[in-house]
Design a protein around this motif. Sequence first.
Motif, mmCIF file in Angstrom:
data_model
loop_
_atom_site.group_PDB
_atom_site.id
_atom_site.type_symbol
_atom_site.label_atom_id
_atom_site.label_comp_id
_atom_site.label_asym_id
_atom_site.label_seq_id
_atom_site.Cartn_x
_atom_site.Cartn_y
_atom_site.Cartn_z
ATOM 1 N N UNK A 37 12.222 6.615 -103.392
ATOM 2 C CA UNK A 37 12.037 4.864 -103.827
ATOM 3 C C UNK A 37 12.805 4.874 -105.132
ATOM 4 N N UNK A 38 13.799 3.813 -105.182
ATOM 5 C CA UNK A 38 14.167 3.684 -106.687
ATOM 6 C C UNK A 38 14.497 2.114 -106.673
ATOM 7 N N UNK A 39 13.792 1.676 -107.379
ATOM 8 C CA UNK A 39 13.709 0.126 -107.961
ATOM 9 C C UNK A 39 15.052 -0.210 -108.444
ATOM 10 N N UNK A 40 15.351 -1.242 -108.075
ATOM 11 C CA UNK A 40 16.722 -2.001 -108.544
ATOM 12 C C UNK A 40 16.461 -3.326 -108.849
ATOM 13 N N UNK A 41 17.087 -3.681 -109.979
ATOM 14 C CA UNK A 41 17.019 -5.071 -110.316
ATOM 15 C C UNK A 41 17.572 -6.183 -109.663
ATOM 16 N N UNK A 42 18.332 -5.904 -108.640
ATOM 17 C CA UNK A 42 19.314 -6.715 -107.938
ATOM 18 C C UNK A 42 18.487 -6.781 -106.593
ATOM 19 N N UNK A 43 17.596 -6.139 -105.978
ATOM 20 C CA UNK A 43 17.022 -5.832 -105.103
ATOM 21 C C UNK A 43 17.811 -5.543 -103.771
ATOM 22 N N UNK A 44 17.248 -5.696 -102.596
ATOM 23 C CA UNK A 44 18.054 -5.494 -101.386
ATOM 24 C C UNK A 44 18.761 -6.826 -101.203
ATOM 25 N N UNK A 45 20.284 -6.947 -100.777
ATOM 26 C CA UNK A 45 20.800 -8.075 -100.417
ATOM 27 C C UNK A 45 20.319 -8.433 -99.075
ATOM 28 N N UNK A 46 19.640 -9.457 -98.760
ATOM 29 C CA UNK A 46 18.806 -10.024 -97.561
ATOM 30 C C UNK A 46 20.107 -10.233 -96.581
ATOM 31 N N UNK A 47 20.914 -10.996 -97.179
ATOM 32 C CA UNK A 47 22.088 -11.445 -96.145
ATOM 33 C C UNK A 47 23.171 -10.296 -95.534
ATOM 34 N N UNK A 48 23.299 -9.365 -96.383
ATOM 35 C CA UNK A 48 24.125 -7.945 -96.000
ATOM 36 C C UNK A 48 23.211 -7.290 -95.236
ATOM 37 N N UNK A 49 21.865 -6.963 -95.424
ATOM 38 C CA UNK A 49 21.007 -6.356 -94.605
ATOM 39 C C UNK A 49 21.101 -6.986 -93.053
ATOM 40 N N UNK A 50 20.898 -8.362 -92.906
ATOM 41 C CA UNK A 50 20.775 -9.078 -91.722
ATOM 42 C C UNK A 50 22.144 -8.741 -90.926
ATOM 43 N N UNK A 51 23.176 -8.745 -91.702
ATOM 44 C CA UNK A 51 24.687 -8.710 -91.103
ATOM 45 C C UNK A 51 24.643 -7.183 -90.332
ATOM 46 N N UNK A 52 23.884 -6.243 -91.267
ATOM 47 C CA UNK A 52 23.927 -4.819 -90.582
ATOM 48 C C UNK A 52 23.261 -4.700 -89.110
ATOM 49 N N UNK A 53 22.181 -5.621 -89.075
ATOM 50 C CA UNK A 53 21.860 -5.567 -87.779
ATOM 51 C C UNK A 53 22.811 -6.118 -86.560
ATOM 52 N N UNK A 54 23.234 -7.269 -87.013
ATOM 53 C CA UNK A 54 24.309 -7.873 -85.956
ATOM 54 C C UNK A 54 25.451 -6.832 -85.798
ATOM 55 N N UNK A 89 8.949 -7.691 -102.456
ATOM 56 C CA UNK A 89 9.202 -7.547 -103.893
ATOM 57 C C UNK A 89 10.763 -7.272 -103.989
ATOM 58 N N UNK A 90 11.522 -7.723 -103.066
ATOM 59 C CA UNK A 90 13.033 -7.503 -103.318
ATOM 60 C C UNK A 90 13.614 -6.026 -102.912
ATOM 61 N N UNK A 91 12.867 -5.066 -103.076
ATOM 62 C CA UNK A 91 13.423 -3.834 -102.835
ATOM 63 C C UNK A 91 12.564 -2.772 -102.302
ATOM 64 N N UNK A 92 11.768 -3.223 -101.402
ATOM 65 C CA UNK A 92 10.582 -2.572 -100.678
ATOM 66 C C UNK A 92 10.767 -3.001 -99.193
ATOM 67 N N UNK A 93 10.733 -2.015 -98.209
ATOM 68 C CA UNK A 93 10.903 -2.474 -97.069
ATOM 69 C C UNK A 93 9.547 -2.104 -96.056
ATOM 70 N N UNK A 94 9.162 -2.749 -95.294
ATOM 71 C CA UNK A 94 8.101 -2.679 -94.312
ATOM 72 C C UNK A 94 8.703 -2.996 -92.712
ATOM 73 N N UNK A 95 8.781 -1.976 -91.957
ATOM 74 C CA UNK A 95 8.955 -2.529 -90.538
ATOM 75 C C UNK A 95 7.889 -2.561 -89.800
ATOM 76 N N UNK A 96 7.863 -3.483 -88.846
ATOM 77 C CA UNK A 96 6.690 -4.001 -88.232
ATOM 78 C C UNK A 96 6.924 -4.309 -86.512
#
Length: 172
Positions: A37-54, A89-96
Amino acid sequence: MTEEKFNESLHNHLLDILYEGGFLESYLKLSHKYNKYNSTPEGIDFERTAKLFTDNGVKIKKIKRWKMIEYDETEIGQWVWTPSLVIKKGDWVEPMLAGVDQSGTESVGDTWRNLALYTAKRLPHGDAPTWEEIRTLEYDGTMECMERMVPDLIALFGEMKQIIRHGWSNQP
């Protein structure tokens, strides 16, 4: 619209079939692969992550309000199964995983970590991994991590679908 009710009995059935299908071992491998785990000020890019799925060939539904990406929704055994990735919290992921019957009246599911924890309780005493060994997937602060993680999440849900297909029809 009818509100769904969590079905404890069917949830335990889900845990039983996940246990029998080897989900715990697969989850442990994945959690050990993503354990930095490494916190990052900018957090995870939600839109880029969504695009990775598609980009990996699955249909998604973005729920921006909760920073949730639902993907690869599948119908098995008169139930709709939806995996999701929640970015907390912008940089922590939880699969469900959520399963809802077609009438929308009953549901089962939990975080993948909790599914692994409760599945581990089915092991003989002393053989189960500890709470600390069943880790939450950890994001290392880079989009490269998400580029590796998303295909792994899709693959593990593929395994879960096979396990559910095999065991769900034998409901208690």
